[in-house]
Design a protein around this motif. Structure first.
Motif, PDB file in Angstrom:
ATOM      1  N   ASP A 338       0.763  -1.128   0.034  1.00 17.68           N
ATOM      2  CA  ASP A 338      -0.166   0.188   0.060  1.00 17.68           C
ATOM      3  C   ASP A 338       0.845   1.354  -0.143  1.00 17.68           C
ATOM      4  O   ASP A 338       0.330   2.380  -0.226  1.00 17.68           O
ATOM      5  N   LYS A 339       2.051   1.156   0.418  1.00 14.67           N
ATOM      6  CA  LYS A 339       3.123   2.276   0.334  1.00 14.67           C
ATOM      7  C   LYS A 339       4.062   2.384  -0.825  1.00 14.67           C
ATOM      8  O   LYS A 339       4.547   3.436  -1.040  1.00 14.67           O
ATOM      9  N   VAL A 340       3.803   1.526  -1.738  1.00  9.84           N
ATOM     10  CA  VAL A 340       4.353   1.772  -2.856  1.00  9.84           C
ATOM     11  C   VAL A 340       3.978   2.690  -4.024  1.00  9.84           C
ATOM     12  O   VAL A 340       2.818   2.590  -4.112  1.00  9.84           O
ATOM     13  N   HIS A 341       4.857   3.404  -4.444  1.00 10.87           N
ATOM     14  CA  HIS A 341       4.363   4.355  -5.438  1.00 10.87           C
ATOM     15  C   HIS A 341       4.699   3.853  -6.957  1.00 10.87           C
ATOM     16  O   HIS A 341       5.770   3.582  -7.364  1.00 10.87           O
ATOM     17  N   PHE A 342       3.750   3.226  -7.497  1.00  8.87           N
ATOM     18  CA  PHE A 342       4.244   2.502  -8.965  1.00  8.87           C
ATOM     19  C   PHE A 342       3.973   3.458  -9.936  1.00  8.87           C
ATOM     20  O   PHE A 342       3.077   3.558 -10.812  1.00  8.87           O
ATOM     21  N   GLY A 343       4.988   4.274 -10.266  1.00  2.28           N
ATOM     22  CA  GLY A 343       4.888   5.367 -11.188  1.00  2.28           C
ATOM     23  C   GLY A 343       5.943   5.037 -12.212  1.00  2.28           C
ATOM     24  O   GLY A 343       7.120   4.876 -11.953  1.00  2.28           O
ATOM     25  N   GLY A 344       5.281   5.157 -13.471  1.00  2.00           N
ATOM     26  CA  GLY A 344       6.280   4.858 -14.772  1.00  2.00           C
ATOM     27  C   GLY A 344       7.461   3.773 -14.501  1.00  2.00           C
ATOM     28  O   GLY A 344       7.088   2.689 -14.232  1.00  2.00           O
ATOM     29  N   ASN A 345       8.650   4.238 -14.864  1.00  2.00           N
ATOM     30  CA  ASN A 345       9.673   3.398 -14.779  1.00  2.00           C
ATOM     31  C   ASN A 345      10.449   3.419 -13.396  1.00  2.00           C
ATOM     32  O   ASN A 345      11.432   2.471 -13.304  1.00  2.00           O
ATOM     33  N   LYS A 346       9.985   4.219 -12.466  1.00  2.00           N
ATOM     34  CA  LYS A 346      10.811   4.213 -11.278  1.00  2.00           C
ATOM     35  C   LYS A 346       9.601   3.973 -10.058  1.00  2.00           C
ATOM     36  O   LYS A 346       8.674   4.660 -10.271  1.00  2.00           O
ATOM     37  N   GLN A 347       9.744   3.058  -9.288  1.00  2.00           N
ATOM     38  CA  GLN A 347       8.926   2.747  -8.091  1.00  2.00           C
ATOM     39  C   GLN A 347       9.717   3.234  -6.926  1.00  2.00           C
ATOM     40  O   GLN A 347      10.874   2.969  -6.834  1.00  2.00           O
ATOM     41  N   ASP A 357      14.060   4.611  -3.381  1.00  2.00           N
ATOM     42  CA  ASP A 357      13.799   3.894  -4.679  1.00  2.00           C
ATOM     43  C   ASP A 357      13.862   2.325  -4.306  1.00  2.00           C
ATOM     44  O   ASP A 357      14.706   1.945  -3.591  1.00  2.00           O
ATOM     45  N   LEU A 358      13.069   1.744  -5.407  1.00  4.76           N
ATOM     46  CA  LEU A 358      13.057   0.334  -5.329  1.00  4.76           C
ATOM     47  C   LEU A 358      13.737  -0.098  -6.555  1.00  4.76           C
ATOM     48  O   LEU A 358      13.455   0.394  -7.648  1.00  4.76           O
ATOM     49  N   SER A 359      14.666  -1.309  -6.385  1.00  3.10           N
ATOM     50  CA  SER A 359      15.268  -1.890  -7.362  1.00  3.10           C
ATOM     51  C   SER A 359      15.041  -2.920  -7.358  1.00  3.10           C
ATOM     52  O   SER A 359      14.265  -3.859  -6.656  1.00  3.10           O
ATOM     53  N   HIS A 360      15.213  -3.656  -8.551  1.00  2.00           N
ATOM     54  CA  HIS A 360      14.917  -5.322  -8.934  1.00  2.00           C
ATOM     55  C   HIS A 360      13.620  -5.744  -8.594  1.00  2.00           C
ATOM     56  O   HIS A 360      13.323  -6.748  -8.115  1.00  2.00           O
ATOM     57  N   THR A 361      12.566  -4.601  -8.924  1.00  2.00           N
ATOM     58  CA  THR A 361      11.312  -5.048  -8.789  1.00  2.00           C
ATOM     59  C   THR A 361      10.746  -6.014  -9.763  1.00  2.00           C
ATOM     60  O   THR A 361      11.406  -6.249 -10.914  1.00  2.00           O
ATOM     61  N   CYS A 362       9.534  -6.535  -9.333  1.00  2.57           N
ATOM     62  CA  CYS A 362       8.952  -7.784 -10.246  1.00  2.57           C
ATOM     63  C   CYS A 362       7.380  -7.550  -9.888  1.00  2.57           C
ATOM     64  O   CYS A 362       6.882  -8.439  -9.316  1.00  2.57           O
ATOM     65  N   PHE A 363       6.932  -6.245 -10.110  1.00  2.00           N
ATOM     66  CA  PHE A 363       5.420  -5.995 -10.045  1.00  2.00           C
ATOM     67  C   PHE A 363       4.544  -6.051 -10.961  1.00  2.00           C
ATOM     68  O   PHE A 363       3.408  -5.518 -10.764  1.00  2.00           O
ATOM     69  N   GLN A 364       4.879  -6.834 -11.929  1.00  3.72           N
ATOM     70  CA  GLN A 364       4.042  -6.991 -13.241  1.00  3.72           C
ATOM     71  C   GLN A 364       2.399  -7.795 -12.978  1.00  3.72           C
ATOM     72  O   GLN A 364       1.855  -7.490 -13.655  1.00  3.72           O
ATOM     73  N   THR A 365       2.447  -8.348 -11.746  1.00  2.52           N
ATOM     74  CA  THR A 365       1.331  -9.289 -11.307  1.00  2.52           C
ATOM     75  C   THR A 365       0.665  -8.153 -10.320  1.00  2.52           C
ATOM     76  O   THR A 365      -0.517  -8.585  -9.827  1.00  2.52           O
ATOM     77  N   ILE A 366       1.037  -7.108 -10.159  1.00  7.65           N
ATOM     78  CA  ILE A 366       0.307  -6.320  -8.931  1.00  7.65           C
ATOM     79  C   ILE A 366      -0.618  -5.148  -9.703  1.00  7.65           C
ATOM     80  O   ILE A 366      -0.362  -4.453 -10.585  1.00  7.65           O
ATOM     81  N   ASP A 367      -1.816  -5.153  -9.101  1.00 14.25           N
ATOM     82  CA  ASP A 367      -2.749  -4.091  -9.440  1.00 14.25           C
ATOM     83  C   ASP A 367      -2.436  -2.919  -8.495  1.00 14.25           C
ATOM     84  O   ASP A 367      -2.679  -2.917  -7.440  1.00 14.25           O
ATOM     85  N   LYS A 368      -1.993  -1.765  -9.365  1.00 15.34           N
ATOM     86  CA  LYS A 368      -1.700  -0.547  -8.663  1.00 15.34           C
ATOM     87  C   LYS A 368      -2.832  -0.002  -7.565  1.00 15.34           C
ATOM     88  O   LYS A 368      -2.614   0.768  -6.854  1.00 15.34           O
ATOM     89  N   ASN A 369      -4.052  -0.412  -8.203  1.00 19.54           N
ATOM     90  CA  ASN A 369      -5.118   0.105  -7.458  1.00 19.54           C
ATOM     91  C   ASN A 369      -5.598  -0.641  -6.323  1.00 19.54           C
ATOM     92  O   ASN A 369      -6.103  -0.147  -5.290  1.00 19.54           O
ATOM     93  N   GLU A 370      -5.206  -2.050  -6.346  1.00 19.07           N
ATOM     94  CA  GLU A 370      -5.434  -2.990  -5.299  1.00 19.07           C
ATOM     95  C   GLU A 370      -4.310  -3.702  -5.216  1.00 19.07           C
ATOM     96  O   GLU A 370      -4.329  -4.973  -5.757  1.00 19.07           O
TER      97      GLU A 370
END
Length: 649
Positions: A338-347, A357-370
């Motif tokens: 809930d605290k992650v800012h899923f913005g553009g190329n930088k999270q 800054d978050l590195s090595h992320t793998c958030f492709q299955t995460i819905d930024k709204n939920e």
């Protein structure tokens, strides 16, 4: 019929005549006056089967000591070392030794000599046991032969010399002598340790927890205090998807997925397929290297990396859901998705008012709204995996054994055994947790945790109830007696490079356990004698190379996790502590890293480094003063009552 009357009628039926009852009373009283048996304490084995086996076979040096005491006045150093190695690894050492003989006559002479030495050793190690107990320690296949040889001194051996010689010659001619000697070795191993305590963490990191479980299931007398890693495996079979994902994640992290697939028969195919679809290469999720493992191919490494990411993300989602449905856990600060800012190329993420800054992320299955909502495909994968975990017959058998022999803590022979801690405030007061309006701390809190684990395990079809969620709390909660820290920073370690966010603050217990008064207070909390009792702890590796002492609070508390796990040994500078508690007192053994079974056999290497006396009793402790002695005394008193009222029943 009155229960008391029924009980005495059954007791009378069991023992029969007055003479039998008198004999049993005499027997029980005699047993209570024998010296107490040796207790052996191990913790934090973490799947390191070979090192565990060596410590078990050697009795943490107890076998070596018994051989030396029994033989040093008439055997050479070389002969003593040979005898020790045969007791440790009989099949392998005998096979190697007998190949060195040029003819059968010399080999047979060696067999006669070895059998004589081993019979003497069995006799020496059995002196504080009844004949009945020694008989139970013998291999049934050779019990008759062993007893004939063992008690031959009670006869005029000159009259029966040919009888004994014939026994051994016949065993040799039938090709059973190696098996007979091996049976002697295992009898000696059993006699030098009367009871084994495993103070937590059989599972995770190392490659062979299943082999350790098989060994424990065949051990003559054992109890287990669950560790934080053990309870997540229990939780997986109890029906916790979150615990199950954590088990898979750690197996992937340490390149041990074959434990799940090859030994427990867990079908990971749905997970493979899913991870291939959504995840790619990611250095943060590479499996940890182990010099003992074969080098992974690039394809294997990538596959594990993808699986690692998939289960980690599903775990973070389910953890968030669990926190939200359990406000009593007070873990809102761990709602990290809930605290992650899923913005553009930088999270980025904001923790304690600071942006990272978050590195090595793998958030492709995460819905930024939920962000904690599972995809339908993730739900299906979890459902199939959980079904596979819960229907694995071998895994179920191992977890049933953990439940039968295990507990969150144990009071035994005046000592408190627990894996982690008793949660404390900095001032030494017991730290409390309020669940559903009821506040608990100390012994009451640990009893509540254990009741929840057992309730969840009895209801494996319920996956998201409070008892099952409580198992996860024990893995990571602030008031967990197994975790013992404020929070677990798994997410930060994966995605934030600033190591200051990785810090996990330990509960005050770990600073206060050096305080004698605090330890005495805790012993009293668990209804133990604060002057004579001890706390025996696992869980936290002792950094001996930095001067840390495993014996704390003037001997009131002993830490026996020095690090069986190879992952810890670089930091600890040692490979584990074990504890022996016999009729003379307590002795702590420290171990050097195990160089392997083959080296132990070939070169006679051992891993005992040093021993320290924790406490020496002024008088030998008798069975009467132990848990078993209390039961025997109660049985004796019941028989005395029956004897006085024999005609009535």
């Amino acid at each position: 019929m009155d229960k008391k009357v029924k009980y005495y009628k059954l007791l009378k039926e069991k023992h029969g005549s007055v003479e039998n009852i008198v004999t049993e009373i005499i027997n029980l009283e005699a047993i209570m006056n024998l010296p107490k048996g040796t207790e052996h304490f191990l913790s934090d084995i973490h799947g390191e089967y070979e090192a565990f086996q060596h410590v078990l076979r050697s009795g943490s040096g107890n076998v070596r000591r018994k051989v030396q005491e029994c033989s040093s006045d008439h055997l050479s150093h070389e002969a003593i070392e040979e005898l020790i190695s045969i007791v440790y690894y009989p099949e392998e050492v005998i096979a190697e030794k007998k190949n060195a003989f040029e003819n059968d006559e010399d080999l047979h002479q060696w067999y006669f000599q070895l059998i004589d030495r081993m019979i003497n050793l069995i006799s020496y190690t059995s002196t504080k046991y009844t004949r009945s107990k020694v008989r139970k320690a013998l291999n049934p296949k050779f019990s008759y032969i062993t007893e004939e040889l063992l008690y031959r001194d009670n006869y005029a051996t000159g009259d029966k010399e040919e009888y004994y010689t014939s026994i051994i010659n016949t065993v040799i001619s039938l090709g059973k002598v190696d098996e007979l000697i091996a049976s002697f070795s295992y009898t000696i191993q059993r006699l030098v340790v009367d009871h084994l305590h495993i103070v937590g963490d059989i599972y995770d990191r190392g490659p062979s927890p299943s082999k350790i479980m098989n060994t424990l299931m065949n051990y003559h007398s054992v109890d287990i205090q669950w560790g934080n890693h053990d309870v997540t495996w229990i939780g997986a079979v109890a029906g916790s998807p979150l615990c199950m994902l954590n088990v898979i994640r750690i197996c992937a992290r340490y390149n041990n997925l074959d434990i799940l697939e090859d030994y427990y028969g867990i079908n990971l195919r749905p997970l493979f397929t899913f991870s291939e679809k959504f995840y790619g290469d990611n250095p943060a999720f590479y499996p940890k290297k182990d010099s003992d493992n074969e080098e992974l191919s690039l394809t294997e490494k990538l596959q594990i990396t993808k699986i690692h990411q998939a289960v980690a993300i599903m775990q973070f989602k389910l953890e968030s859901q669990l926190i939200k449905r359990n406000p009593d856990f007070h873990m809102e600060n761990r709602l990290l998705l809930d605290k992650v800012h899923f913005g553009g190329n930088k999270q980025t993420i904001v923790l304690n008012g600071k942006s990272y800054d978050l590195s090595h992320t793998c958030f492709q299955t995460i819905d930024k709204n939920e962000p904690d909502r599972l995809m339908e495909e993730e739900k299906q994968v979890i459902e199939k995996l959980l079904q596979s975990f819960q229907t694995s017959p071998i895994l179920k058998k191992h977890m049933d054994f953990l439940m039968e022999k295990g507990s969150l803590y144990l009071v035994y022979n005046g000592n408190l055994l627990l894996h982690g801690c008793v949660p404390l405030h900095e001032n030494g007061d017991l730290k409390s947790l309020t669940i559903h309006g009821v506040t608990r701390s100390g012994k009451t809190l640990l009893d509540f945790f254990e009741k929840g684990i057992r309730s969840s395990y009895r209801h494996p079809d319920t996956h998201y109830d409070s008892d099952t969620d409580m198992i996860w709390y024990l893995w990571t909660g602030e008031c967990s007696s197994l975790f013992g820290k404020e929070e677990m920073t798994t997410f930060e370690r994966y995605f934030i490079e600033d190591s200051s966010t990785h810090k996990e603050i330990k509960n005050a217990y770990y600073q206060l356990r050096d305080n004698v008064n605090v330890c005495k207070k805790l012993l009293t909390e668990f209804h133990l004698d604060s002057e004579n009792g001890h706390i025996i702890n696992g869980h936290t590796p002792i950094k001996e190379k930095n001067g840390e002492n495993p014996i704390k609070a003037d001997g009131k508390l002993i830490v026996i996790d020095g690090g069986f796990s190879k992952a810890y040994q670089a930091t600890t500078g040692i490979a584990g502590y074990t504890l022996l508690y016999n009729s003379y007192g307590m002795e702590l053994a420290s171990h050097q890293p195990f160089t392997g079974k083959s080296d132990a056999i070939k070169n006679g290497t051992d891993i005992i480094s040093t021993k320290r006396v924790v406490e020496k009793e002024a008088q030998r402790i008798k069975v009467r003063e132990t848990n078993i002695g209390q039961k025997l005394e109660a049985d004796k008193q019941d028989l005395i009552v029956l004897l006085k009222n024999y005609a009535q029943y």
